[in-house]
Design an enzyme around this catalytic site. Sequence first.
Site, PDB file in Angstrom:
ATOM      1  CD  GLU A   1      -5.354  -6.010  -1.357  1.00 45.81           C
ATOM      2  OE1 GLU A   1      -4.653  -4.952  -1.196  1.00 45.81           O
ATOM      3  OE2 GLU A   1      -6.327  -6.512  -0.733  1.00 45.81           O
TER       4      GLU A   1
ATOM      5  CG  ASN B   1      -0.204   0.026   2.445  1.00 44.39           C
ATOM      6  OD1 ASN B   1       0.728  -0.802   2.731  1.00 44.39           O
ATOM      7  ND2 ASN B   1      -1.161   0.426   3.255  1.00 44.39           N
ATOM      8  CB  VAL B   2       1.731   3.694  -2.301  1.00 48.15           C
ATOM      9  CG1 VAL B   2       2.507   5.091  -2.423  1.00 48.15           C
ATOM     10  CG2 VAL B   2       2.696   2.483  -2.848  1.00 48.15           C
TER      11      VAL B   2
ATOM     12  CB  CYS C   1      -5.038  -1.400  -1.995  1.00 48.99           C
ATOM     13  SG  CYS C   1      -6.461  -0.679  -0.978  1.00 48.99           S
TER      14      CYS C   1
ATOM     15  CE1 TYR D   1      -3.896  11.872   5.662  1.00 50.68           C
ATOM     16  CE2 TYR D   1      -6.084  11.828   6.685  1.00 50.68           C
ATOM     17  CZ  TYR D   1      -4.672  12.275   6.843  1.00 50.68           C
ATOM     18  OH  TYR D   1      -4.130  12.492   7.949  1.00 50.68           O
TER      19      TYR D   1
END
Length: 146
Positions: free
Chosen positions: A66, A53-54, A64, A59
């Site tokens: 995946e 996740n980055v 994610c 925000y």
Amino acid sequence: MKAEPRRRGVTYDEADLLRRARTVRARAYAPYSSFHVGAVVLTEDGQLFEGVNVENASYRMTTCAEQSAIATMVTAGVRSPIVAVAVVGDGEDPCTPCGACRQTIFEFGPQATVYASGDAGRPLVTVIADLLPHGFGPRRLAQGQS
Ligand code: THU
């Protein structure tokens, strides 16, 4: 754990996929949530792609793990169906893919098996069709074209 044969001749060791996801998780960029996630996707032709996740100070721009892994797969020019996804998040309970990730996995692996884990207990093993029942995907879209 020994390698197990899977459908369409793909052989893999689910423990190895989960180990890789746990290892890559260390590279997650999650200064806002402090929730680190690693993911690995395995394609039918035997290729592996990893992601984390980055997060972002804005925000909602968070990617994610995946989705990172699948974006890397697509960037590599790979279209072989995803047969397995391993996701490991912080904490004890299995990190099951979020709704958006379920949709992304369904796009490239409508028959994928999903292994979700945390740092304790047994992984939750399921298939994407159970995580995303009656999913909307490329096949349905193609039906609507004339
Ligand atoms: N996260 C993932 O990477 N994958 C998921 O399926 C669930 C959530 C990330 C997004 C965010 O950086 C952090 O976990 C907390 O939501």
